[in-house]
Design an enzyme around this catalytic site. Structure first.
Site, PDB file in Angstrom:
ATOM      1  N   LYS A  49       0.811  -1.190   0.000  1.00 15.42           N
ATOM      2  CA  LYS A  49       0.000   0.000   0.000  1.00 15.42           C
ATOM      3  C   LYS A  49       0.859   1.261   0.000  1.00 15.42           C
ATOM      4  O   LYS A  49       0.370   2.349  -0.289  1.00 15.42           O
ATOM      5  CB  LYS A  49      -0.868   0.035   1.279  1.00 15.42           C
ATOM      6  CG  LYS A  49      -1.683  -1.205   1.516  1.00 15.42           C
ATOM      7  CD  LYS A  49      -2.279  -1.169   2.941  1.00 15.42           C
ATOM      8  CE  LYS A  49      -2.879  -2.505   3.298  1.00 15.42           C
ATOM      9  NZ  LYS A  49      -3.219  -2.583   4.715  1.00 15.42           N
ATOM     10  N   GLY A  50       2.122   1.109   0.343  1.00 15.72           N
ATOM     11  CA  GLY A  50       2.969   2.276   0.615  1.00 15.72           C
ATOM     12  C   GLY A  50       3.128   3.236  -0.552  1.00 15.72           C
ATOM     13  O   GLY A  50       3.323   4.431  -0.350  1.00 15.72           O
ATOM     14  N   GLU A 105       7.967   2.809  -6.250  1.00 13.59           N
ATOM     15  CA  GLU A 105       8.093   2.386  -4.856  1.00 13.59           C
ATOM     16  C   GLU A 105       8.151   3.593  -3.926  1.00 13.59           C
ATOM     17  O   GLU A 105       8.602   4.676  -4.324  1.00 13.59           O
ATOM     18  CB  GLU A 105       9.386   1.569  -4.669  1.00 13.59           C
ATOM     19  CG  GLU A 105       9.211   0.074  -4.820  1.00 13.59           C
ATOM     20  CD  GLU A 105       8.583  -0.576  -3.580  1.00 13.59           C
ATOM     21  OE1 GLU A 105       7.921   0.124  -2.773  1.00 13.59           O
ATOM     22  OE2 GLU A 105       8.762  -1.786  -3.424  1.00 13.59           O
ATOM     23  N   ASP A 106       7.719   3.388  -2.700  1.00 16.43           N
ATOM     24  CA  ASP A 106       7.847   4.421  -1.676  1.00 16.43           C
ATOM     25  C   ASP A 106       9.252   4.439  -1.088  1.00 16.43           C
ATOM     26  O   ASP A 106       9.878   5.482  -0.975  1.00 16.43           O
ATOM     27  CB  ASP A 106       6.800   4.224  -0.575  1.00 16.43           C
ATOM     28  CG  ASP A 106       6.743   2.784  -0.070  1.00 16.43           C
ATOM     29  OD1 ASP A 106       7.403   1.896  -0.664  1.00 16.43           O
ATOM     30  OD2 ASP A 106       6.034   2.533   0.913  1.00 16.43           O
ATOM     31  N   ASP A 109      14.533  -0.486   1.371  1.00 20.30           N
ATOM     32  CA  ASP A 109      15.316  -0.669   2.599  1.00 20.30           C
ATOM     33  C   ASP A 109      16.425  -1.673   2.310  1.00 20.30           C
ATOM     34  O   ASP A 109      17.492  -1.314   1.848  1.00 20.30           O
ATOM     35  CB  ASP A 109      14.372  -1.133   3.711  1.00 20.30           C
ATOM     36  CG  ASP A 109      15.054  -1.209   5.060  1.00 20.30           C
ATOM     37  OD1 ASP A 109      16.274  -0.973   5.115  1.00 20.30           O
ATOM     38  OD2 ASP A 109      14.381  -1.508   6.056  1.00 20.30           O
ATOM     39  N   LYS A 137      17.261   3.770   1.460  1.00 16.43           N
ATOM     40  CA  LYS A 137      18.118   3.693   2.657  1.00 16.43           C
ATOM     41  C   LYS A 137      19.488   3.128   2.289  1.00 16.43           C
ATOM     42  O   LYS A 137      19.624   2.442   1.268  1.00 16.43           O
ATOM     43  CB  LYS A 137      17.453   2.814   3.710  1.00 16.43           C
ATOM     44  CG  LYS A 137      16.230   3.450   4.356  1.00 16.43           C
ATOM     45  CD  LYS A 137      15.808   2.633   5.555  1.00 16.43           C
ATOM     46  CE  LYS A 137      14.484   3.118   6.090  1.00 16.43           C
ATOM     47  NZ  LYS A 137      14.036   2.292   7.211  1.00 16.43           N
ATOM     48  N   PHE A 158      13.735   4.636  10.851  1.00 23.07           N
ATOM     49  CA  PHE A 158      12.375   4.254  10.457  1.00 23.07           C
ATOM     50  C   PHE A 158      11.557   5.518  10.235  1.00 23.07           C
ATOM     51  O   PHE A 158      11.457   6.368  11.117  1.00 23.07           O
ATOM     52  CB  PHE A 158      11.736   3.376  11.537  1.00 23.07           C
ATOM     53  CG  PHE A 158      10.494   2.701  11.045  1.00 23.07           C
ATOM     54  CD1 PHE A 158      10.574   1.550  10.285  1.00 23.07           C
ATOM     55  CD2 PHE A 158       9.243   3.235  11.319  1.00 23.07           C
ATOM     56  CE1 PHE A 158       9.433   0.932   9.807  1.00 23.07           C
ATOM     57  CE2 PHE A 158       8.090   2.621  10.846  1.00 23.07           C
ATOM     58  CZ  PHE A 158       8.187   1.471  10.088  1.00 23.07           C
ATOM     59  N   VAL A 159      10.991   5.640   9.061  1.00 26.81           N
ATOM     60  CA  VAL A 159      10.250   6.860   8.714  1.00 26.81           C
ATOM     61  C   VAL A 159       8.784   6.540   8.413  1.00 26.81           C
ATOM     62  O   VAL A 159       8.456   5.423   8.010  1.00 26.81           O
ATOM     63  CB  VAL A 159      10.889   7.583   7.508  1.00 26.81           C
ATOM     64  CG1 VAL A 159      12.280   8.073   7.853  1.00 26.81           C
ATOM     65  CG2 VAL A 159      10.949   6.673   6.280  1.00 26.81           C
ATOM     66  N   ASP A 165       3.895   3.549   6.703  1.00 26.17           N
ATOM     67  CA  ASP A 165       3.156   3.354   7.953  1.00 26.17           C
ATOM     68  C   ASP A 165       4.027   2.838   9.090  1.00 26.17           C
ATOM     69  O   ASP A 165       5.108   2.299   8.886  1.00 26.17           O
ATOM     70  CB  ASP A 165       2.035   2.332   7.742  1.00 26.17           C
ATOM     71  CG  ASP A 165       2.565   0.906   7.658  1.00 26.17           C
ATOM     72  OD1 ASP A 165       3.463   0.662   6.832  1.00 26.17           O
ATOM     73  OD2 ASP A 165       2.106   0.050   8.438  1.00 26.17           O
ATOM     74  N   ARG A 171       0.079   6.756   7.398  1.00 30.39           N
ATOM     75  CA  ARG A 171       0.174   6.794   5.934  1.00 30.39           C
ATOM     76  C   ARG A 171      -0.374   8.103   5.385  1.00 30.39           C
ATOM     77  O   ARG A 171       0.046   8.567   4.330  1.00 30.39           O
ATOM     78  CB  ARG A 171      -0.634   5.643   5.319  1.00 30.39           C
ATOM     79  CG  ARG A 171      -0.050   4.256   5.537  1.00 30.39           C
ATOM     80  CD  ARG A 171      -0.758   3.262   4.624  1.00 30.39           C
ATOM     81  NE  ARG A 171      -0.595   1.875   5.026  1.00 30.39           N
ATOM     82  CZ  ARG A 171       0.443   1.109   4.722  1.00 30.39           C
ATOM     83  NH1 ARG A 171       1.446   1.608   4.035  1.00 30.39           N
ATOM     84  NH2 ARG A 171       0.499  -0.150   5.112  1.00 30.39           N
TER      85      ARG A 171
HETATM   86  P1  IMP Z   1      12.903  -4.210   1.736  1.00 34.22           P
HETATM   87  O1  IMP Z   1      12.607  -5.548   1.100  1.00 34.22           O
HETATM   88  O2  IMP Z   1      13.728  -4.355   2.986  1.00 34.22           O
HETATM   89  O3  IMP Z   1      13.517  -3.212   0.791  1.00 34.22           O
HETATM   90  O4  IMP Z   1      11.495  -3.697   2.266  1.00 34.22           O
HETATM   91  C1  IMP Z   1      10.849  -2.602   1.745  1.00 34.22           C
HETATM   92  C2  IMP Z   1       9.528  -2.424   2.413  1.00 34.22           C
HETATM   93  O5  IMP Z   1       9.659  -2.356   3.847  1.00 34.22           O
HETATM   94  C3  IMP Z   1       8.919  -1.097   1.991  1.00 34.22           C
HETATM   95  O6  IMP Z   1       8.148  -1.246   0.829  1.00 34.22           O
HETATM   96  C4  IMP Z   1       8.126  -0.699   3.212  1.00 34.22           C
HETATM   97  O7  IMP Z   1       6.832  -1.282   3.152  1.00 34.22           O
HETATM   98  C5  IMP Z   1       8.876  -1.308   4.373  1.00 34.22           C
HETATM   99  N1  IMP Z   1       9.764  -0.306   5.012  1.00 34.22           N
HETATM  100  C6  IMP Z   1      11.106  -0.293   4.980  1.00 34.22           C
HETATM  101  N2  IMP Z   1      11.608   0.762   5.660  1.00 34.22           N
HETATM  102  C7  IMP Z   1      10.528   1.434   6.139  1.00 34.22           C
HETATM  103  C8  IMP Z   1      10.381   2.641   6.943  1.00 34.22           C
HETATM  104  O8  IMP Z   1      11.341   3.328   7.337  1.00 34.22           O
HETATM  105  N3  IMP Z   1       9.113   3.021   7.223  1.00 34.22           N
HETATM  106  C9  IMP Z   1       8.013   2.315   6.807  1.00 34.22           C
HETATM  107  N4  IMP Z   1       8.113   1.193   6.069  1.00 34.22           N
HETATM  108  C10 IMP Z   1       9.358   0.752   5.737  1.00 34.22           C
END
Ligand code: IMP
Length: 185
Positions: A49-50, A105-106, A109, A137, A158-159, A165, A171
């Site tokens: 949903k992000g 993508e939002d 990470d 990140k 964490f943002v 969210d 959100r």
């Molecule tokens: P990744 O597979 O570790 O890159 O995960 C990415 C997903 O983790 C994003 O699409 C977000 O839904 C969630 N996420 C990662 N960091 C944050 C954050 O700082 N705040 C909120 N959601 C996050």
């Protein structure tokens, strides 16, 4: 600003990006995307949903025809750690054969979810698959997936806000910020 936004913003420790800063950066990204995809069809794929807010504002900054489709995926992991093992909750409605796909993508990470998604979409015979993310990140820099469009590189915190969210809240904040410690306790 309504009461709910005032209440939510009190939970922020620091505002990283205001709504104006986010929109200005998205307009710059949109200009780059317009130039890169000139003469080509373009399908934006948002990850629920992000990415809802990023998709809405990035798509409206594009002065050209564009299609949008959505996927919902869930990453198996413990707590907030992503494992890279992904399950599709809602698949695309669109056939990707020969399409130019831009994943919207939002935040990236670890990049594990995105690596899986890129491989999955590439297996469907598209003309191209690229990635646009508002936030990235530091850990994401180590992954072997090229991200073509990045809004902002941020520290490893964490943002929340602007689609992002914490326990499904925040959100709807218009800005992006870090949460105050009292929210976690
Ligand atoms: P990744 O597979 O570790 O890159 O995960 C990415 C997903 O983790 C994003 O699409 C977000 O839904 C969630 N996420 C990662 N960091 C944050 C954050 O700082 N705040 C909120 N959601 C996050």
């Amino acid at each position: 600003m309504d009461r709910q936004h005032v209440e939510s913003e009190l939970d922020l420790e620091q505002t990283l990006f205001t709504e104006d800063e986010i929109l200005a950066r998205l307009r710059e990204m949109a200009a780059q995307i317009e130039a890169d995809y000139e003469g080509k069809d373009l399908l934006l794929v948002g990850v629920l949903k992000g990415a809802v807010m990023v998709m809405a504002d990035l798509a409206r900054s594009l002065d050209r025809h564009v299609e949008m489709d959505w996927m919902a995926i869930s990453s198996y992991g413990s707590g907030t750690t992503s494992s890279g093992v992904v399950r599709i909750l809602k698949d695309l409605d669109t056939d990707l054969t020969g399409r130019h796909v831009l994943i919207v993508e939002d935040i990236i990470d670890t990049g594990l979810t995105l690596s899986w998604l890129v491989a999955n979409l590439r297996s469907r015979g598209p003309a191209s698959v690229e990635i646009a993310t508002l936030l990235r990140k530091p850990e994401a820099l180590q992954m072997d997936v090229d991200v073509t469009y990045v809004g902002f590189d941020i520290p490893n915190a964490f943002v929340v806000g602007y689609g992002l969210d914490y326990a499904e809240q925040y959100r709807n904040l218009r800005c992006i910020g870090t949460l105050a410690p009292h929210v976690y306790s």
